[in-house]
Enzyme design. Structure first.
Site, mmCIF file in Angstrom:
data_model
loop_
_atom_site.group_PDB
_atom_site.id
_atom_site.type_symbol
_atom_site.label_atom_id
_atom_site.label_comp_id
_atom_site.label_asym_id
_atom_site.label_seq_id
_atom_site.Cartn_x
_atom_site.Cartn_y
_atom_site.Cartn_z
ATOM 1 N N HIS A 27 0.867 -1.173 0.000
ATOM 2 C CA HIS A 27 0.000 0.000 0.000
ATOM 3 C C HIS A 27 0.908 1.229 0.000
ATOM 4 O O HIS A 27 2.044 1.167 0.494
ATOM 5 C CB HIS A 27 -0.859 -0.053 1.271
ATOM 6 N N ASP A 30 3.383 -4.348 8.183
ATOM 7 C CA ASP A 30 2.138 -3.598 8.029
ATOM 8 C C ASP A 30 0.994 -4.596 8.226
ATOM 9 O O ASP A 30 0.750 -5.436 7.366
ATOM 10 C CB ASP A 30 2.109 -2.977 6.630
ATOM 11 N N GLN A 56 -4.338 -5.149 7.235
ATOM 12 C CA GLN A 56 -5.342 -6.058 6.685
ATOM 13 C C GLN A 56 -5.320 -7.430 7.343
ATOM 14 O O GLN A 56 -5.990 -8.365 6.883
ATOM 15 C CB GLN A 56 -5.124 -6.218 5.172
ATOM 16 N N LYS A 107 -9.901 -1.115 10.939
ATOM 17 C CA LYS A 107 -9.886 -2.364 10.178
ATOM 18 C C LYS A 107 -10.262 -3.566 11.045
ATOM 19 O O LYS A 107 -10.353 -4.694 10.570
ATOM 20 C CB LYS A 107 -8.487 -2.635 9.605
ATOM 21 N N CYS A 117 -4.818 2.412 -3.519
ATOM 22 C CA CYS A 117 -3.544 2.930 -2.984
ATOM 23 C C CYS A 117 -2.400 1.942 -3.238
ATOM 24 O O CYS A 117 -1.521 1.762 -2.383
ATOM 25 C CB CYS A 117 -3.652 3.250 -1.497
HETATM 26 C C1 7TS Z 1 -2.231 -2.793 3.769
HETATM 27 C C2 7TS Z 1 -2.591 -1.391 4.207
HETATM 28 N N1 7TS Z 1 -1.634 -0.603 4.754
HETATM 29 C C3 7TS Z 1 -1.910 0.658 5.170
HETATM 30 C C4 7TS Z 1 -3.190 1.182 5.031
HETATM 31 C C5 7TS Z 1 -3.469 2.600 5.554
HETATM 32 O O1 7TS Z 1 -4.298 2.489 6.681
HETATM 33 P P1 7TS Z 1 -4.830 3.831 7.372
HETATM 34 O O2 7TS Z 1 -3.614 4.548 7.895
HETATM 35 O O3 7TS Z 1 -5.777 3.383 8.460
HETATM 36 O O4 7TS Z 1 -5.522 4.597 6.277
HETATM 37 C C6 7TS Z 1 -4.204 0.411 4.452
HETATM 38 C C7 7TS Z 1 -5.594 1.008 4.249
HETATM 39 N N2 7TS Z 1 -6.266 0.403 3.161
HETATM 40 C C8 7TS Z 1 -7.377 0.896 2.604
HETATM 41 C C9 7TS Z 1 -8.050 2.010 2.935
HETATM 42 O O5 7TS Z 1 -9.134 2.112 2.055
HETATM 43 N N3 7TS Z 1 -9.107 1.059 1.178
HETATM 44 C C10 7TS Z 1 -8.029 0.280 1.498
HETATM 45 O O6 7TS Z 1 -7.683 -0.755 0.917
HETATM 46 C C11 7TS Z 1 -3.911 -0.896 4.047
HETATM 47 O O7 7TS Z 1 -4.857 -1.700 3.525
#
Ligand code: 7TS
Length: 404
Positions: A122, A199, A202, A225, A363
């Protein structure tokens, strides 16, 4: 014991509504999960009964707010099998990764060093490392994927070298659902002398996480999440590393003493928690953590596997549909392309039928470039989805195809 999905669904108010005149079928869980009533109540209860600022309490409300806040931290520490002072409360995964990039990468790396990531990452686990490379002269190495959308672990081992200083990889791909064997790759990275960040954005909502078993130095994830509020997350860091890292965001809370000549830092975890935190969000995340720990997580995982199996089987039988990412080990993410249709149009036509998915690059622009596609339509499942909802997705896709 099998899962009573309907009893589980009854705890998630947002699911019980119509959108565009149709029952909501929420299949965008990789973007954010829905919240059980206990989480909604915990946030509301904080504001309704003890709302006040935390730490250095001088009155009843602040005492109770601090107790709730630090109880959440303790629950999160137990959730990932870490010590509470190794649990830094953040806005989410993105902030956690940036903290490590700024306070370790930018401080310690130099020209000739390498940062090793994977092609599945991501943007949150690409751009901070690019910034480190631009400022230190280090270079970014990218582990390629196999045909099925999983990380090519043989290539990973070949790319590892004495120049590798940091390895950063996602445990689960948000765009393809592929699960990476992080414990294996982290072990190899540590043997090569690299620091390791995983990371976990997910992963945390799908199965238990044990940072000791993974063996990584840092583990970042987001509350939203795992059925918790948005704007709150966790960075796990090994104590000895966090102690040796300078903060990159400074101000109140994170200091011990301040004079006009010099300031000293607070102890862990507060050294990395400047300013007034998202108190309600943290308390809500504590409620989500306790709720999740009370569930039969094996039954939840079995149910999610059944959802993915049904979706994959129907996708393979659907004329003109191409699955993007078909790794042997996946969580409930189905990314696909429909012949003759742009993903955005598929998403819009599904939304008109009450089915919520996500479309685009998710992303993961470099990944889409490597796949030679502009993006995908992504259906992502969670514990409260039903097999009937999987069927409804494909019934809706048949209608979409009839419009094309
Ligand atoms: C693997 C992964 N890493 C980092 C992030 C960033 O997380 P945040 O800091 O809470 O925003 C996401 C968010 N993924 C997604 C957010 O919206 N659609 C998605 O797939 C992610 O799926």
């Amino acid at each position: 014991m099998s899962l009573d999905v309907n009893a589980l669904r009854a705890q998630f108010p947002v699911l019980h509504q119509e959108v565009n005149g149709k029952p909501l079928v929420y299949l965008d869980n990789a973007a954010t999960t829905q919240k059980p009533q206990v989480v909604i109540d915990a946030v509301s209860e904080y504001y309704r009964t003890v709302n006040s600022n935390v730490h250095r309490a001088a009155h009843y409300l602040s005492d109770h707010a601090t107790a709730g806040f630090e109880a959440a931290r303790a629950d999160l520490a137990a959730f990932i099998n870490a010590a509470r002072e190794e649990v830094i409360l953040t806005k989410g995964t993105t902030e956690g990764i940036n903290l490590v990039a700024q306070c370790l990468g930018r401080e310690r790396l130099q020209a000739g060093d390498e940062i090793l990531i994977t092609a599945l990452e991501h943007h949150a686990n690409i751009v901070p490392w690019q910034q480190v490379c631009e400022r230190t002269g280090a270079t970014l190495q990218v582990t390629p994927l196999r045909e099925d959308g999983s990380v090519d672990t043989d290539a990973f081992h070949q790319l590892l070298s004495e120049r590798t200083r940091i390895v950063a990889l996602s445990q689960v791909s948000n765009s393809l659902g592929s699960v990476t064997p992080v414990a294996e790759l982290v072990k190899a990275a540590r043997e090569a002398g690299a620091w390791t960040l995983v990371d976990g954005a997910q992963a945390v909502g799908h199965y238990p996480v044990d940072v000791q078993q993974i063996g990584c130095d840092f583990y970042a994830f987001s509350g939203h999440k795992m059925f918790g509020p948005t704007g709150v997350g966790v960075l796990f860091g090994r104590r000895e590393l966090l102690d040796a890292m300078p903060p990159y965001q400074t101000g109140g809370e994170m200091i011990e003493t301040v004079s006009f000549e010099k300031s000293t830092w607070n102890q862990l975890p507060y050294k990395f928690e400047p300013g007034t935190p998202n108190i309600a969000g943290v308390i809500g995340l504590g409620a989500a953590t306790r709720w999740l720990q009370q569930q039969d997580r094996t039954a939840l995982a079995t149910h999610e596997d059944a959802l993915l199996a049904s979706a994959s089987e129907q996708a393979r039988a659907f004329d003109g549909l191409k699955i993007i990412g078909d790794a042997a080990t996946k969580v409930g993410v189905l990314s696909f392309l429909l012949d003759g249709a742009h993903p955005a149009d598929v998403g819009t036509l599904l939304d008109q039928q009450g089915v919520a998915v996500r479309t685009g690059h998710h992303c993961c622009m470099p990944l889409m470039d490597r796949l030679g596609i502009p993006g995908t339509t992504r259906a992502s499942f969670s514990i409260y989805n039903t097999l009937e909802e999987v069927d409804q997705l494909f019934q809706a896709l048949h209608k979409v195809r009839s419009f094309l």
